[in-house]
Motif scaffolding. Structure first.
Motif, PDB file in Angstrom:
ATOM      1  N   ALA A 243       0.814  -1.150   0.021  1.00 53.28           N
ATOM      2  CA  ALA A 243       0.152  -0.054   0.325  1.00 53.28           C
ATOM      3  C   ALA A 243       0.955   1.713   0.103  1.00 53.28           C
ATOM      4  O   ALA A 243       0.825   2.570  -0.554  1.00 53.28           O
ATOM      5  CB  ALA A 243      -1.143   0.000   1.522  1.00 53.28           C
ATOM      6  N   TYR A 244       1.876   1.297   0.906  1.00 54.43           N
ATOM      7  CA  TYR A 244       2.852   2.871   1.662  1.00 54.43           C
ATOM      8  C   TYR A 244       3.554   2.403  -0.015  1.00 54.43           C
ATOM      9  O   TYR A 244       3.882   3.927  -1.174  1.00 54.43           O
ATOM     10  CB  TYR A 244       4.022   2.228   1.975  1.00 54.43           C
ATOM     11  CG  TYR A 244       2.992   2.514   3.223  1.00 54.43           C
ATOM     12  CD1 TYR A 244       3.409   4.315   3.805  1.00 54.43           C
ATOM     13  CD2 TYR A 244       2.509   1.933   4.037  1.00 54.43           C
ATOM     14  CE1 TYR A 244       2.527   4.616   5.154  1.00 54.43           C
ATOM     15  CE2 TYR A 244       1.068   2.503   4.878  1.00 54.43           C
ATOM     16  CZ  TYR A 244       1.770   4.133   6.135  1.00 54.43           C
ATOM     17  OH  TYR A 244       0.846   4.419   6.593  1.00 54.43           O
ATOM     18  N   LEU A 245       4.017   1.188  -0.823  1.00 48.91           N
ATOM     19  CA  LEU A 245       4.826   1.382  -1.950  1.00 48.91           C
ATOM     20  C   LEU A 245       3.725   1.768  -3.318  1.00 48.91           C
ATOM     21  O   LEU A 245       4.342   2.950  -4.771  1.00 48.91           O
ATOM     22  CB  LEU A 245       5.556   0.495  -1.749  1.00 48.91           C
ATOM     23  CG  LEU A 245       6.540  -0.242  -1.431  1.00 48.91           C
ATOM     24  CD1 LEU A 245       7.409  -1.830  -1.784  1.00 48.91           C
ATOM     25  CD2 LEU A 245       7.401   0.832  -1.791  1.00 48.91           C
ATOM     26  N   ALA A 246       2.621   2.017  -3.544  1.00 43.43           N
ATOM     27  CA  ALA A 246       1.939   2.460  -4.368  1.00 43.43           C
ATOM     28  C   ALA A 246       1.767   3.515  -4.780  1.00 43.43           C
ATOM     29  O   ALA A 246       1.397   4.248  -5.150  1.00 43.43           O
ATOM     30  CB  ALA A 246       0.233   1.478  -4.512  1.00 43.43           C
ATOM     31  N   GLU A 247       1.480   4.238  -3.852  1.00 41.50           N
ATOM     32  CA  GLU A 247       1.855   5.515  -3.533  1.00 41.50           C
ATOM     33  C   GLU A 247       2.992   6.058  -3.893  1.00 41.50           C
ATOM     34  O   GLU A 247       2.806   7.574  -4.662  1.00 41.50           O
ATOM     35  CB  GLU A 247       0.922   6.315  -2.182  1.00 41.50           C
ATOM     36  CG  GLU A 247      -0.576   6.284  -1.576  1.00 41.50           C
ATOM     37  CD  GLU A 247      -1.481   6.265  -2.717  1.00 41.50           C
ATOM     38  OE1 GLU A 247      -1.719   7.440  -2.599  1.00 41.50           O
ATOM     39  OE2 GLU A 247      -2.218   5.924  -3.485  1.00 41.50           O
ATOM     40  N   VAL A 248       3.790   5.729  -3.379  1.00 37.27           N
ATOM     41  CA  VAL A 248       5.052   6.347  -3.856  1.00 37.27           C
ATOM     42  C   VAL A 248       5.491   6.315  -4.970  1.00 37.27           C
ATOM     43  O   VAL A 248       5.687   6.856  -5.759  1.00 37.27           O
ATOM     44  CB  VAL A 248       6.267   5.674  -2.879  1.00 37.27           C
ATOM     45  CG1 VAL A 248       7.475   5.827  -3.966  1.00 37.27           C
ATOM     46  CG2 VAL A 248       6.600   6.034  -1.565  1.00 37.27           C
ATOM     47  N   ILE A 249       5.455   5.051  -5.679  1.00 31.71           N
ATOM     48  CA  ILE A 249       4.784   5.182  -7.358  1.00 31.71           C
ATOM     49  C   ILE A 249       3.612   5.721  -8.290  1.00 31.71           C
ATOM     50  O   ILE A 249       4.762   5.941  -9.088  1.00 31.71           O
ATOM     51  CB  ILE A 249       4.979   2.959  -7.199  1.00 31.71           C
ATOM     52  CG1 ILE A 249       5.594   2.353  -6.840  1.00 31.71           C
ATOM     53  CG2 ILE A 249       4.576   3.118  -9.223  1.00 31.71           C
ATOM     54  CD1 ILE A 249       5.722   0.319  -7.330  1.00 31.71           C
ATOM     55  N   ARG A 250       2.945   5.754  -7.552  1.00 34.23           N
ATOM     56  CA  ARG A 250       2.130   6.753  -7.999  1.00 34.23           C
ATOM     57  C   ARG A 250       2.301   7.931  -9.091  1.00 34.23           C
ATOM     58  O   ARG A 250       2.024   8.833  -9.209  1.00 34.23           O
ATOM     59  CB  ARG A 250       0.405   6.428  -7.006  1.00 34.23           C
ATOM     60  CG  ARG A 250      -0.620   7.574  -7.952  1.00 34.23           C
ATOM     61  CD  ARG A 250      -1.929   7.288  -7.235  1.00 34.23           C
ATOM     62  NE  ARG A 250      -1.814   8.346  -5.858  1.00 34.23           N
ATOM     63  CZ  ARG A 250      -2.618   8.985  -5.339  1.00 34.23           C
ATOM     64  NH1 ARG A 250      -2.675  10.068  -6.463  1.00 34.23           N
ATOM     65  NH2 ARG A 250      -2.372   9.791  -4.727  1.00 34.23           N
ATOM     66  N   GLY A 251       3.158   8.611  -7.135  1.00 37.96           N
ATOM     67  CA  GLY A 251       3.607   9.725  -7.574  1.00 37.96           C
ATOM     68  C   GLY A 251       4.819   9.812  -8.586  1.00 37.96           C
ATOM     69  O   GLY A 251       4.964  10.892  -9.399  1.00 37.96           O
ATOM     70  N   GLY A 252       5.150   8.525  -8.464  1.00 35.38           N
ATOM     71  CA  GLY A 252       6.200   8.612 -10.194  1.00 35.38           C
ATOM     72  C   GLY A 252       5.871   8.926 -11.480  1.00 35.38           C
ATOM     73  O   GLY A 252       5.889   9.833 -12.297  1.00 35.38           O
ATOM     74  N   LEU A 253       4.985   8.042 -11.156  1.00 33.29           N
ATOM     75  CA  LEU A 253       3.554   7.870 -12.411  1.00 33.29           C
ATOM     76  C   LEU A 253       3.279   8.963 -13.196  1.00 33.29           C
ATOM     77  O   LEU A 253       2.698   9.729 -14.278  1.00 33.29           O
ATOM     78  CB  LEU A 253       2.785   7.015 -12.031  1.00 33.29           C
ATOM     79  CG  LEU A 253       3.507   5.761 -12.080  1.00 33.29           C
ATOM     80  CD1 LEU A 253       2.155   4.665 -11.601  1.00 33.29           C
ATOM     81  CD2 LEU A 253       3.860   5.135 -13.617  1.00 33.29           C
ATOM     82  N   GLN A 254       2.419   9.715 -11.966  1.00 33.60           N
ATOM     83  CA  GLN A 254       2.344  11.437 -12.318  1.00 33.60           C
ATOM     84  C   GLN A 254       3.666  12.379 -12.704  1.00 33.60           C
ATOM     85  O   GLN A 254       3.400  13.506 -13.247  1.00 33.60           O
ATOM     86  CB  GLN A 254       1.772  12.191 -10.636  1.00 33.60           C
ATOM     87  CG  GLN A 254       0.194  11.215 -10.272  1.00 33.60           C
ATOM     88  CD  GLN A 254      -0.212  11.661  -9.178  1.00 33.60           C
ATOM     89  OE1 GLN A 254       0.433  12.148  -7.985  1.00 33.60           O
ATOM     90  NE2 GLN A 254      -1.491  11.685  -8.920  1.00 33.60           N
ATOM     91  N   ALA A 255       4.456  12.193 -12.649  1.00 34.73           N
ATOM     92  CA  ALA A 255       5.138  12.841 -12.703  1.00 34.73           C
ATOM     93  C   ALA A 255       6.106  12.666 -14.151  1.00 34.73           C
ATOM     94  O   ALA A 255       6.882  13.354 -14.596  1.00 34.73           O
ATOM     95  CB  ALA A 255       7.227  12.609 -11.974  1.00 34.73           C
ATOM     96  N   ILE A 256       5.674  11.705 -14.809  1.00 36.17           N
ATOM     97  CA  ILE A 256       6.187  11.725 -16.465  1.00 36.17           C
ATOM     98  C   ILE A 256       5.337  12.345 -16.971  1.00 36.17           C
ATOM     99  O   ILE A 256       4.379  12.442 -17.295  1.00 36.17           O
ATOM    100  CB  ILE A 256       6.319   9.920 -16.557  1.00 36.17           C
ATOM    101  CG1 ILE A 256       6.570   9.185 -15.527  1.00 36.17           C
ATOM    102  CG2 ILE A 256       6.099   9.997 -17.998  1.00 36.17           C
ATOM    103  CD1 ILE A 256       7.737   9.426 -15.515  1.00 36.17           C
ATOM    104  N   PRO A 257       5.594  13.167 -18.588  1.00 34.99           N
ATOM    105  CA  PRO A 257       5.021  13.757 -19.019  1.00 34.99           C
ATOM    106  C   PRO A 257       4.073  13.037 -19.987  1.00 34.99           C
ATOM    107  O   PRO A 257       4.608  11.965 -20.553  1.00 34.99           O
ATOM    108  CB  PRO A 257       5.661  15.241 -19.811  1.00 34.99           C
ATOM    109  CG  PRO A 257       6.990  14.677 -18.861  1.00 34.99           C
ATOM    110  CD  PRO A 257       6.932  13.724 -18.416  1.00 34.99           C
ATOM    111  N   ALA A 258       3.054  13.440 -20.138  1.00 38.65           N
ATOM    112  CA  ALA A 258       1.888  12.765 -20.977  1.00 38.65           C
ATOM    113  C   ALA A 258       2.337  12.804 -21.843  1.00 38.65           C
ATOM    114  O   ALA A 258       1.833  11.868 -22.888  1.00 38.65           O
ATOM    115  CB  ALA A 258       0.558  13.916 -21.098  1.00 38.65           C
ATOM    116  N   GLY A 259       3.631  13.853 -22.525  1.00 34.36           N
ATOM    117  CA  GLY A 259       4.170  13.175 -24.043  1.00 34.36           C
ATOM    118  C   GLY A 259       4.333  11.949 -24.472  1.00 34.36           C
ATOM    119  O   GLY A 259       4.901  11.248 -25.583  1.00 34.36           O
ATOM    120  N   GLN A 260       5.647  11.858 -22.942  1.00 37.45           N
ATOM    121  CA  GLN A 260       5.462  10.069 -23.912  1.00 37.45           C
ATOM    122  C   GLN A 260       4.530   9.146 -23.832  1.00 37.45           C
ATOM    123  O   GLN A 260       4.807   8.396 -24.683  1.00 37.45           O
ATOM    124  CB  GLN A 260       6.773  10.109 -21.458  1.00 37.45           C
ATOM    125  CG  GLN A 260       7.266  10.735 -21.479  1.00 37.45           C
ATOM    126  CD  GLN A 260       8.924  10.637 -22.001  1.00 37.45           C
ATOM    127  OE1 GLN A 260       9.272   9.193 -22.610  1.00 37.45           O
ATOM    128  NE2 GLN A 260       9.329  11.659 -22.451  1.00 37.45           N
TER     129      GLN A 260
END
Length: 365
Positions: A243-260
């Protein structure tokens, strides 16, 4: 007729003048207040260091098989650690079979060192980890290949801490990735389930999850069916870390630009290919520091498994202190245990810093 005016020759760049106030000496003794504070701090540090050296070295007891040698001095009782070392490291595991937990600890250390280099991040390394951990559990439990059977109630010490930490983080990371992807996905039912699981687990303390695994779970099982206490603790730690790792990874996913994602679709990649080859690697690189922090917290959270009847490193140290023949040297025992935790967590922290610098250089290229 146009006149050409020659351009002035470029002048060499000069360094700014050095600020003489920005020195260590000026910071420590630049004015009366700084000088008094520095001298007072040095005096306190030298006094504390003198008392510490007297207690830990000069007046310390280094050898002895009985507690009487420690009652005759005010120094540290390192003889207790020498006498109880095997009990602290391996708990009440049978003394004649303690080569088995030693082999487990050495295997985990060797595989960890091997897995540090990004060149070894391959499928065969993951397979080696899974097969190796299964072999470690078989070696610890015995009952096959001529090994005496040792129940998990007799396990303890450092092997339990390492096994629970490696298994909970190893199983929690892919589960956390799936929860993070499901929470950011477009499927409503999957998103609702992932959000519910993440928020429910993060809203509960780990102690309550361990209590549920110890008390509630056996009640929910059919009559005559039981689950080993080590497995129950591993499940609770895995769900908690996921559960805690999921929130950390979600933050990384949100930092990826939509252009990728748009560029990946333009290249004809499917959603799974885009996620596995483009989005997820970049997201994980951006959250190395918080991932390391979560891993360190989970390593230290293994000390709570005493709730389900398991003796980790800290619990084994507490059990060793109950021997009435010794004067219960709490400070020495806890210092030794803390040094082991510090070595593990500090090494992991330094490795994450090295990994960040490595990928930062790659991004600059």
């Amino acid at each position: 007729m146009s006149l050409s005016i020659p351009s002035p020759a470029p002048q060499p760049m000069l360094r700014p003048p050095r600020d003489r106030r920005d020195t260590v000496w000026h910071r420590l003794f630049g004015n009366l207040f700084s000088a008094v504070a520095t001298v007072a701090a040095l005096g306190l540090a030298l006094t504390a260091a003198g008392h510490l050296i007297n207690w830990a070295v000069i007046d310390a007891v280094w050898s002895g098989a009985a507690g009487d040698v420690c009652r005759k001095t005010d120094g540290a009782c390192w003889a207790f650690l020498a006498e109880k070392m095997r009990q602290i490291l391996f708990g009440i595991y049978p003394p004649g079979e303690q080569w088995r937990p030693t082999a487990v600890c050495l295997f985990i250390l060797a595989m960890t060192v091997y897995s540090l280099s990004p060149r070894h991040w391959r499928v065969r390394t993951a397979v080696a980890w899974v097969a190796g951990m299964a072999g470690c559990l078989l070696l610890m439990q015995g009952g096959a290949l001529g090994l005496a059977r040792v129940p998990t109630s007799s396990w303890g010490g450092l092997p339990v801490t390492l096994l629970l930490a490696v298994c909970s983080l190893g199983a929690g990371l892919p589960l956390g990735v799936l929860l993070a992807l499901g929470r950011r996905g477009s499927l409503p039912m999957a998103r609702i389930i992932c959000v519910g699981v993440i928020e429910l687990i993060r809203g509960l303390p780990l102690v309550s999850l361990l209590f549920m695994a110890s008390i509630v779970l056996p009640i929910m099982l059919p009559a005559g069916m039981t689950i080993d206490s080590l497995l129950r603790a591993g499940i609770a730690l895995t769900i908690f870390s996921a559960a805690y790792l999921a929130e950390v990874i979600r933050g990384g996913l949100q930092a990826i630009p939509a252009g990728q994602a748009e560029a990946s679709r333009a290249l004809g990649l499917s959603w799974w290919q885009m996620t596995r080859l483009v989005v997820l690697p970049q997201a994980l690189r951006k959250v190395i520091a918080p991932l390391t922090n979560t891993a360190i917290v989970m390593i230290k959270n293994t000390s709570l498994v005493l709730i389900v009847g398991l003796f980790d490193l800290l619990s084994s140290g507490r059990a060793a202190l109950t021997d009435p023949a010794w004067p219960t040297p709490y400070v020495e025992t806890y210092l030794f245990i803390a040094s082991i935790y510090f070595c593990i967590c500090f090494s992991l922290s330094r490795y994450s810093m090295w990994l960040e610098q490595r990928y930062k250089k790659g991004d600059l290229r």
